[in-house]
Design an enzyme around this catalytic site. Structure first.
Site, PDB file in Angstrom:
ATOM      1  N   GLU A  89       0.838  -1.208   0.000  1.00 56.73           N
ATOM      2  CA  GLU A  89       0.000   0.000   0.000  1.00 56.73           C
ATOM      3  C   GLU A  89       0.872   1.256   0.000  1.00 56.73           C
ATOM      4  O   GLU A  89       1.733   1.418   0.878  1.00 56.73           O
ATOM      5  CB  GLU A  89      -0.901  -0.019   1.250  1.00 56.73           C
ATOM      6  CG  GLU A  89      -1.916   1.101   1.285  1.00 56.73           C
ATOM      7  CD  GLU A  89      -2.880   0.982   2.484  1.00 56.73           C
ATOM      8  OE1 GLU A  89      -3.171  -0.139   2.931  1.00 56.73           O
ATOM      9  OE2 GLU A  89      -3.330   2.043   2.951  1.00 56.73           O
ATOM     10  N   ASP A 290       4.875 -14.364  11.963  1.00 58.24           N
ATOM     11  CA  ASP A 290       3.531 -14.849  11.663  1.00 58.24           C
ATOM     12  C   ASP A 290       2.566 -13.683  11.910  1.00 58.24           C
ATOM     13  O   ASP A 290       2.041 -13.502  13.009  1.00 58.24           O
ATOM     14  CB  ASP A 290       3.216 -16.040  12.573  1.00 58.24           C
ATOM     15  CG  ASP A 290       1.856 -16.647  12.306  1.00 58.24           C
ATOM     16  OD1 ASP A 290       1.040 -15.993  11.619  1.00 58.24           O
ATOM     17  OD2 ASP A 290       1.597 -17.759  12.790  1.00 58.24           O
ATOM     18  N   HIS A 387      -2.598  10.440  -0.213  1.00 59.48           N
ATOM     19  CA  HIS A 387      -2.676   9.068  -0.674  1.00 59.48           C
ATOM     20  C   HIS A 387      -2.682   9.028  -2.197  1.00 59.48           C
ATOM     21  O   HIS A 387      -1.935   8.281  -2.813  1.00 59.48           O
ATOM     22  CB  HIS A 387      -3.962   8.461  -0.117  1.00 59.48           C
ATOM     23  CG  HIS A 387      -4.025   6.981  -0.275  1.00 59.48           C
ATOM     24  ND1 HIS A 387      -3.278   6.144   0.516  1.00 59.48           N
ATOM     25  CD2 HIS A 387      -4.712   6.206  -1.128  1.00 59.48           C
ATOM     26  CE1 HIS A 387      -3.517   4.905   0.155  1.00 59.48           C
ATOM     27  NE2 HIS A 387      -4.388   4.910  -0.836  1.00 59.48           N
TER      28      HIS A 387
HETATM   29  C1  MEV Z   1      -5.834   2.923   5.421  1.00 57.36           C
HETATM   30  O1  MEV Z   1      -5.064   1.827   5.015  1.00 57.36           O
HETATM   31  C2  MEV Z   1      -5.804   3.100   6.931  1.00 57.36           C
HETATM   32  C3  MEV Z   1      -6.702   4.205   7.496  1.00 57.36           C
HETATM   33  O2  MEV Z   1      -8.052   3.990   7.067  1.00 57.36           O
HETATM   34  C4  MEV Z   1      -6.615   4.145   9.004  1.00 57.36           C
HETATM   35  C5  MEV Z   1      -7.590   5.030   9.734  1.00 57.36           C
HETATM   36  O3  MEV Z   1      -8.661   5.333   9.201  1.00 57.36           O
HETATM   37  O4  MEV Z   1      -7.258   5.396  10.885  1.00 57.36           O
HETATM   38  C6  MEV Z   1      -6.307   5.558   6.991  1.00 57.36           C
END
Ligand code: MEV
Length: 444
Positions: A89, A290, A387
């Site tokens: 990600e 794990d 993002h």
């Molecule tokens: C995304 O991979 C993780 C988040 O959704 C965590 C959150 O909302 O605290 C951004």
């Protein structure tokens, strides 16, 4: 060590993300005091081939790659660390590095403390004629049962570990009546402990059957390792949270509200905890752990009050935002693939992790930082901008951009605020037309 660089001790590397892969490898080599050649081998899978895959799993037909990145800026218990993270990600590693910078200070930085590495094994005993008498007989023979379990692992005993306690629980099922569940508590030292526990539980089963006059069904460790936890805390001075459009106190108060939301609502808690596990799982993958076991334990622990809740808690007080978290974290530095997987082996060696507890502490610190990064973004500009801008490179690749043009395509999408595969394809087509025209002109 041939061509090794003189180690650099600060993990605070500004602009690491802007460096080329080769520059980053050089920075890492410098931090570790390793040769650049050694570090470069990470880029080609470091010898993890089908032969090793074939030893590790059944029906192996290949090896599957994932990106390995380095999170910078971490200081945990006073020690600077560059943390390896394996994750697909985008933005997770950058976010962890950012939050680690916020949580850094001249003292301990993030403070993490692992408990003793005590794991729990379970025996499910049913078909017992007299539950009360069965329980008493098992408990009366507790010391002998502990000794019997320890006999299966003399080396564990020699290392200072071993079975420590035995507990009897009586549980009831509406349609199957009562059962006894025997818990064995075992200090597994630096192992994750699954094999140790499972061997011990199998050894105890016939004795427990005899004592209870019942039948033992399951003999297995519990992944709710609530005797093997890590507590972690960190603080960010509010001045570090301020931004042009929002004062630091306001940001801290918003983060506190985000925390409260996850504390009281399971729907939000699941996402909040997923953010924590983004960081934790990435470190677990890089260090050959794990991660499914840790995931299972973390979520079960998050529900221990009867309502699923957040693992972490953030509060604003005395001019700083304070975060804390406690979660079960069963990791090992012996056994599993830690000594088999060449990259894991190398990373573990380079990080100088001497005890499983140290790995657990570092991992929990990344989880806390990851959580801060997520709720900071969510409490301010939202996560999509950052993002999508990192995601733009992935989209550029998906749209067919060649390696030479990925950055250009991503940059155009960001600039035009249109990060989508369709737009990426348009840009790729445009670049191709431009290149054809250029080649034609050059050949005239
Ligand atoms: C995304 O991979 C993780 C988040 O959704 C965590 C959150 O909302 O605290 C951004």
């Amino acid at each position: 060590m041939a061509n090794s660089l003189k180690p650099m001790h600060s993990s605070r590397i500004s602009g690491f993300y802007k460096q080329t892969v080769a520059e980053r490898q050089a920075s890492l080599a410098q931090f570790l005091g390793q040769s650049i050649d050694n570090v470069r081998q990470l880029g080609d899978g470091a010898g993890f081939g089908i032969e090793i895959a074939d030893v590790l799993v059944e029906n192996a037909v290949g090896v599957f790659g994932l990106p390995l990145g380095i999170a910078c800026n971490f200081r945990v218990n006073g020690r600077d660390r560059l943390v390896p993270m394996v994750i697909e990600e985008s933005s997770v590693i950058a976010a962890a590095s950012n939050a680690a910078r916020l949580l850094r200070n001249e003292e301990q930085g993030i403070v993490a403390e692992a408990s003793a590495p005590v794991m729990i094994g379970q025996l499910q005993v049913m078909d017992i004629p007299d539950i009360e008498r069965g329980s008493q007989r098992i408990l009366a023979d507790k010391e002998r049962l502990i000794e019997l379990a320890n006999r299966t692992r003399p080396t564990l005993l020699a290392r200072g570990g071993g079975a420590r306690d035995l507990v009897v629980r009586v549980l009831h099922s509406k349609d199957h009546g009562s059962m006894i569940v025997v818990h064995l508590h075992v200090d597994v030292c630096d192992a994750m402990g699954a094999n140790i526990i499972n061997t011990m539980m199998e050894a105890l089963a016939p004795e427990v059957e005899e004592l209870s006059s019942g039948r033992v069904y399951l003999k297995i460790l519990s992944n709710l390792t609530d005797l093997r936890t890590v507590r972690v805390r960190g603080a960010v001075p509010v001045a570090r949270l301020s931004r042009p459009e929002m004062d630091g106190v306001e940001v801290a108060q918003r983060i506190e509200r985000a925390s409260v939301f996850a504390e009281v609502d399971p729907y939000r808690a699941a996402t909040h905890n997923k953010g924590i596990m983004n960081g934790i799982d990435a470190v677990l993958l890089a260090t050959g752990q794990d991660f499914r076991a840790v995931e299972a334990g973390a979520h079960a622990y998050a529900a221990r009050s009867g309502q699923y809740s957040s693992l972490s808690r953030w509060r604003y007080r005395d001019g700083a935002l304070h975060g804390e978290m406690e979660l079960p974290l069963a990791v090992g530095i012996v056994g599993g693939i830690t000594r088999v997987h060449p990259i894991v082996q190398r990373l573990m060696e380079w990080m100088g992790i001497r005890e499983a507890a140290e790995l657990a502490e570092m991992t929990a610190a990344v989880g806390l930082a990851q959580n801060l990064a997520a709720i900071l973004a969510l409490s301010t500009e939202g996560i999509q901008r950052g993002h999508m801008s990192l995601h733009a490179r992935n989209i550029a690749i998906q749209a067919g951009a060649s390696t030479a043009h990925v950055d250009e395509v991503a940059e155009r999408m960001r600039r035009d605020n249109r990060v989508s595969e369709g737009y990426a394809r348009e840009i790729v087509a445009e670049i191709e037309t431009r290149e054809i025209a250029f080649r034609r002109a050059a050949s005239l």
